[in-house]
Write an enzyme that holds these catalytic residues in place. Sequence first.
Site, PDB file in Angstrom:
ATOM      1  N   ASN A  56       0.811  -1.227   0.000  1.00  0.00           N
ATOM      2  CA  ASN A  56       0.000   0.000   0.000  1.00  0.00           C
ATOM      3  C   ASN A  56       0.842   1.274   0.000  1.00  0.00           C
ATOM      4  OD1 ASN A  56      -2.542   1.682   0.895  1.00  0.00           O
ATOM      5  ND2 ASN A  56      -0.950   2.097   2.428  1.00  0.00           N
ATOM      6  N   TYR A  64       3.956   8.813 -11.402  1.00  0.00           N
ATOM      7  CA  TYR A  64       2.975   8.026 -10.644  1.00  0.00           C
ATOM      8  C   TYR A  64       2.256   7.043 -11.568  1.00  0.00           C
ATOM      9  CZ  TYR A  64      -0.898   7.328  -7.295  1.00  0.00           C
ATOM     10  OH  TYR A  64      -1.827   6.793  -6.426  1.00  0.00           O
ATOM     11  N   ALA A  76       3.348   5.747 -14.351  1.00  0.00           N
ATOM     12  CA  ALA A  76       4.294   4.683 -14.719  1.00  0.00           C
ATOM     13  C   ALA A  76       4.386   3.648 -13.603  1.00  0.00           C
ATOM     14  CB  ALA A  76       5.667   5.285 -14.993  1.00  0.00           C
ATOM     15  N   ILE A  90      -9.881   9.043  -3.626  1.00  0.00           N
ATOM     16  CA  ILE A  90     -10.265   8.651  -2.269  1.00  0.00           C
ATOM     17  C   ILE A  90      -9.821   9.740  -1.287  1.00  0.00           C
ATOM     18  CG2 ILE A  90     -10.091   6.790  -0.529  1.00  0.00           C
ATOM     19  CD1 ILE A  90     -11.230   5.891  -3.325  1.00  0.00           C
TER      20      ILE A  90
HETATM   21  P1  NAP Z   1      -1.107   8.396   2.250  1.00  0.00           P
HETATM   22  O1  NAP Z   1      -2.228   8.876   3.100  1.00  0.00           O
HETATM   23  O2  NAP Z   1      -0.068   9.360   1.811  1.00  0.00           O
HETATM   24  O3  NAP Z   1      -0.434   7.144   2.991  1.00  0.00           O
HETATM   25  C1  NAP Z   1       0.679   6.478   2.448  1.00  0.00           C
HETATM   26  C2  NAP Z   1       1.561   6.031   3.581  1.00  0.00           C
HETATM   27  O4  NAP Z   1       2.729   5.383   3.027  1.00  0.00           O
HETATM   28  C3  NAP Z   1       2.055   7.213   4.429  1.00  0.00           C
HETATM   29  O5  NAP Z   1       1.921   6.912   5.803  1.00  0.00           O
HETATM   30  C4  NAP Z   1       3.510   7.312   3.988  1.00  0.00           C
HETATM   31  O6  NAP Z   1       4.375   7.890   4.953  1.00  0.00           O
HETATM   32  C5  NAP Z   1       3.851   5.870   3.728  1.00  0.00           C
HETATM   33  N1  NAP Z   1       5.091   5.750   2.975  1.00  0.00           N
HETATM   34  C6  NAP Z   1       5.560   6.612   2.032  1.00  0.00           C
HETATM   35  N2  NAP Z   1       6.765   6.199   1.592  1.00  0.00           N
HETATM   36  C7  NAP Z   1       7.062   5.058   2.261  1.00  0.00           C
HETATM   37  C8  NAP Z   1       8.159   4.186   2.241  1.00  0.00           C
HETATM   38  N3  NAP Z   1       9.215   4.389   1.430  1.00  0.00           N
HETATM   39  N4  NAP Z   1       8.161   3.107   3.063  1.00  0.00           N
HETATM   40  C9  NAP Z   1       7.131   2.886   3.888  1.00  0.00           C
HETATM   41  N5  NAP Z   1       6.038   3.696   3.956  1.00  0.00           N
HETATM   42  C10 NAP Z   1       6.011   4.778   3.149  1.00  0.00           C
HETATM   43  O7  NAP Z   1      -1.667   7.704   0.917  1.00  0.00           O
HETATM   44  P2  NAP Z   1      -3.085   7.015   0.605  1.00  0.00           P
HETATM   45  O8  NAP Z   1      -3.916   8.006  -0.106  1.00  0.00           O
HETATM   46  O9  NAP Z   1      -3.614   6.318   1.809  1.00  0.00           O
HETATM   47  O10 NAP Z   1      -2.607   5.959  -0.493  1.00  0.00           O
HETATM   48  C11 NAP Z   1      -2.320   4.595  -0.181  1.00  0.00           C
HETATM   49  C12 NAP Z   1      -2.058   3.859  -1.489  1.00  0.00           C
HETATM   50  O11 NAP Z   1      -3.214   3.946  -2.324  1.00  0.00           O
HETATM   51  C13 NAP Z   1      -0.899   4.445  -2.283  1.00  0.00           C
HETATM   52  O12 NAP Z   1      -0.188   3.398  -2.920  1.00  0.00           O
HETATM   53  C14 NAP Z   1      -1.598   5.304  -3.320  1.00  0.00           C
HETATM   54  O13 NAP Z   1      -0.820   5.482  -4.461  1.00  0.00           O
HETATM   55  C15 NAP Z   1      -2.844   4.475  -3.575  1.00  0.00           C
HETATM   56  N6  NAP Z   1      -3.939   5.271  -4.139  1.00  0.00           N
HETATM   57  C16 NAP Z   1      -4.505   6.296  -3.442  1.00  0.00           C
HETATM   58  C17 NAP Z   1      -5.545   7.017  -4.023  1.00  0.00           C
HETATM   59  C18 NAP Z   1      -6.221   8.157  -3.312  1.00  0.00           C
HETATM   60  O14 NAP Z   1      -7.128   8.765  -3.902  1.00  0.00           O
HETATM   61  N7  NAP Z   1      -5.870   8.467  -2.068  1.00  0.00           N
HETATM   62  C19 NAP Z   1      -5.989   6.694  -5.314  1.00  0.00           C
HETATM   63  C20 NAP Z   1      -5.399   5.655  -5.990  1.00  0.00           C
HETATM   64  C21 NAP Z   1      -4.382   4.938  -5.388  1.00  0.00           C
HETATM   65  P3  NAP Z   1       4.880   9.439   4.738  1.00  0.00           P
HETATM   66  O15 NAP Z   1       3.674  10.287   4.907  1.00  0.00           O
HETATM   67  O16 NAP Z   1       5.907   9.625   5.810  1.00  0.00           O
HETATM   68  O17 NAP Z   1       5.423   9.556   3.349  1.00  0.00           O
END
Ligand code: NAP
Length: 243
Positions: A86, A151, A153, A184
């Site tokens: 994730n 992103y 890619a 989301i």
């Molecule tokens: P988020 O709130 O930013 O949470 C992502 C978490 O991953 C954060 O706690 C972040 O910590 C952590 N992280 C970042 N780099 C890391 C690393 N190198 N090693 C370990 N942990 C790390 O994101 P989210 O919106 O919940 O997204 C979760 C996943 O869903 C992601 O893969 C995202 O691409 C995908 N996604 C999200 C959406 C959306 O609309 N939100 C849509 C499509 C896909 P830091 O804050 O310290 O960086």
Amino acid sequence: MVALITGSARGIGAAIALRLAKDGFDIAFNDISEAMFENNDILDKVRALGVKAEVFIADVSKYSQCEDMAKAVKEQFGSIDVLVNNAGITRDNLMARMTEADYDLVIAVNQKSVFNMMKIVTEYMRKQRHGHIINLASVVGVYGNPGQVNYAASKAAIIGMTKTVAKELGSRNVTCNAVAPGFIHTPMTDKLTEEQKQKMLSMIAMKRYGEPEEIASVVSFLASEDSSYVTGQVIEIAGGLSI
Ligand code: NAP
């Protein structure tokens, strides 16, 4: 049964942790820094459900840190039955303005991390002849999005990797699927401008953004035996963004 969820201190990862704990999984949390779990009640909420929960700090873009984390989870929990990849970041800019460093960083954190974690954890899953991997892709990896060439890619690659690993490990009773969320509500999308948010909203059939719990419920299905014959699939969870 044990679920390891990367980047699970907040956002979608935290919602997945809570949902899988409700399903009865012990939870191995991961995030890049301990600080992410300070002033954060996710660990207490999960433990209150009566399951085991521990935090494993690792930067999942680094192979050796993933190895150490997986080993520690196996030692402390006994197995890893579900892996949810994730962790993810954005560094958005139009390609003309995007730096090489921002391209490389997003690929390392979003894509290379999935290789790291799948390669390491499937060594255990192959031996135990059981496992479910769920990768967080994105509709952006399917349809593209201006300002997100890095992103897009990374997320398109995750879809190819998911299908490949499903083919490589199906005979070992390890399933590998992806979910592709749309827009989301999380700290990641809070960063978008109001104009970007309104543009997305206009394209969504359900005329609302999704909630992290709506991703978690699909992940719960893919982590359960109810999906035992589902592998190599990409499930869009986007309120009808693409129809
Ligand atoms: P988020 O709130 O930013 O949470 C992502 C978490 O991953 C954060 O706690 C972040 O910590 C952590 N992280 C970042 N780099 C890391 C690393 N190198 N090693 C370990 N942990 C790390 O994101 P989210 O919106 O919940 O997204 C979760 C996943 O869903 C992601 O893969 C995202 O691409 C995908 N996604 C999200 C959406 C959306 O609309 N939100 C849509 C499509 C896909 P830091 O804050 O310290 O960086």
